[in-house]
Design a protein around this motif. Structure first.
Motif, PDB file in Angstrom:
ATOM      1  N   CYS A   1       0.786   5.187   0.775  1.00  0.00           N
ATOM      2  CA  CYS A   1       0.080   6.332   1.360  1.00  0.00           C
ATOM      3  C   CYS A   1       0.619   7.596   0.715  1.00  0.00           C
ATOM      4  CB  CYS A   1       0.294   6.374   2.864  1.00  0.00           C
ATOM      5  SG  CYS A   1      -0.348   7.878   3.638  1.00  0.00           S
TER       6      CYS A   1
ATOM      7  N   ALA B   1      -5.845   2.348  -4.168  1.00  0.00           N
ATOM      8  CA  ALA B   1      -5.774   1.280  -3.167  1.00  0.00           C
ATOM      9  C   ALA B   1      -7.116   0.568  -3.129  1.00  0.00           C
ATOM     10  CB  ALA B   1      -5.432   1.854  -1.792  1.00  0.00           C
TER      11      ALA B   1
ATOM     12  N   HIS C   1       0.837  -1.193   0.000  1.00  0.00           N
ATOM     13  CA  HIS C   1       0.000   0.000   0.000  1.00  0.00           C
ATOM     14  C   HIS C   1       0.873   1.244   0.000  1.00  0.00           C
ATOM     15  CE1 HIS C   1      -2.216   3.231   2.267  1.00  0.00           C
ATOM     16  NE2 HIS C   1      -3.033   2.998   1.253  1.00  0.00           N
TER      17      HIS C   1
ATOM     18  N   SER D   1      -2.809   7.591  -5.318  1.00  0.00           N
ATOM     19  CA  SER D   1      -2.549   6.168  -5.197  1.00  0.00           C
ATOM     20  C   SER D   1      -3.868   5.420  -5.220  1.00  0.00           C
ATOM     21  CB  SER D   1      -1.809   5.875  -3.883  1.00  0.00           C
ATOM     22  OG  SER D   1      -1.694   4.483  -3.662  1.00  0.00           O
TER      23      SER D   1
END
Length: 327
Positions: A141, A170, A139, A168
């Protein structure tokens, strides 16, 4: 980043890639084919109108919720177009990680003989390297990535200052962090469902104007000036906003959404309606992300050259299609 030859080719192909139908629909002011005489059919205008018709739906299928077949998390298919003027912009993208970023060096530093693109390039180079070093599926951030990229760039002693935005994907959420007036928009069904708000240090005059302007007017009128500098990051602490001032958030996205990311050279030179029309027509014509990035950059470039209404600047456009992953 594209090399100089590729950039010149992009500029040379703008007219060829923006068909007359797009020119008519986007109000670019002229077209390559002759304008028909009064009373004659205008096939170009008719074609443009047909592209702007809402797509046919099958008993509301276009509005259906996710099905078992759609269970896999979406991914991004992205491309960029960079039209430089001062060459202060920088960007990166990582398809596997689902991460994109743009940065815009503050041009005022060039007046002092400073490389005004050094800090923006440092931010994007550091962010790109950080993402590339991650394990597959990790992941990302955006705020943490921006902070690390800032720390590395500031520690390197890079001169100048920069705005930035990092996105991003996710799962089904698009996460973001940005500072200044580099921006992004999310379009669904060719309509803007989210548009980031620029961060600026407003003068008294601008604050007064904002008090008497509607939201729509604020987006369409040039209420900001050089006395309203954007938030910016730099190694010089007294001239830098804090990376902690970056706005962060997330938005649920789905396959079919289009994300447009750019520096202020894009968003200062294109209206929301033009952006929506370009995405709608490009979608109907089956444009790739690269086609769409070139078209949108071309619209902004032509607008930037207009007397009084345009703002000549570097123009960076990233287009990301949210597409369904293979199960």
């Amino acid at each position: 980043m594209e090399n100089l030859e590729q950039i010149h080719q992009t500029l040379g192909d703008i007219d060829a890639r923006v068909p007359d139908a797009l020119r008519v629909a986007l109000g670019l002011g002229y077209r390559a084919s002759p304008t028909p005489a009064p009373g004659e059919d205008d096939e170009v205008a008719d074609f443009a109108a047909s592209l702007l018709q809402p797509p046919a739906t099958d008993d509301g299928a276009g509005d259906r919720g996710p099905t078992e077949h759609d269970a896999a998390a979406p991914r991004i298919d992205w491309a960029s177009c960079y039209v430089p003027l001062h060459d202060h912009d920088a960007h990166f993208g990582n398809t596997k990680a689902g991460v994109l970023g743009v940065a815009d060096g503050v041009g005022a530093y060039a007046e002092s003989g400073v490389d005004a693109g050094a800090f923006s390039r440092g931010l994007m180079t550091s962010a790109s390297a950080e993402v590339a070093a991650l394990e597959p599926g990790a992941h990302v951030c955006p705020r943490a990535l921006l902070e690390r990229a800032y720390d590395e760039t500031a520690a390197s002693g890079a001169p100048g200052a920069s705005t930035a935005v990092i996105l991003s994907l996710a799962g089904n959420a698009l996460e973001w962090a940005y500072i200044g007036d580099s921006a992004f928009a999310v379009l669904r069904g060719s309509k803007i469902v989210f548009l980031s708000t620029p961060q600026r240090h407003l003068s008294r005059t601008s604050l007064k104007k904002l008090r008497f302007s509607s939201t729509a007017a604020r987006r369409k009128q040039r209420l900001f000036s050089s006395s309203d500098p954007p938030f910016q990051l730099s190694a010089a602490g007294e001239h830098s906003d804090s990376v902690l001032d970056a706005k962060a958030g997330q938005l649920a996205v789905r396959a079919g959404d289009v994300v447009v990311v750019g520096t202020d050279g894009l968003f200062d030179n294109i209206l929301e309606e033009q952006l929506e029309l370009a995405v709608q027509m490009g979608t109907r014509l089956g444009f790739s992300p690269k086609n769409m990035a070139d078209i949108i950059a071309g619209v902004a470039y032509e607008s930037s050259k207009r007397l009084r209404k345009g703002k000549p600047d570097d123009i960076t456009v990233l287009i990301a299609f949210i597409v369904q992953s293979d199960l």
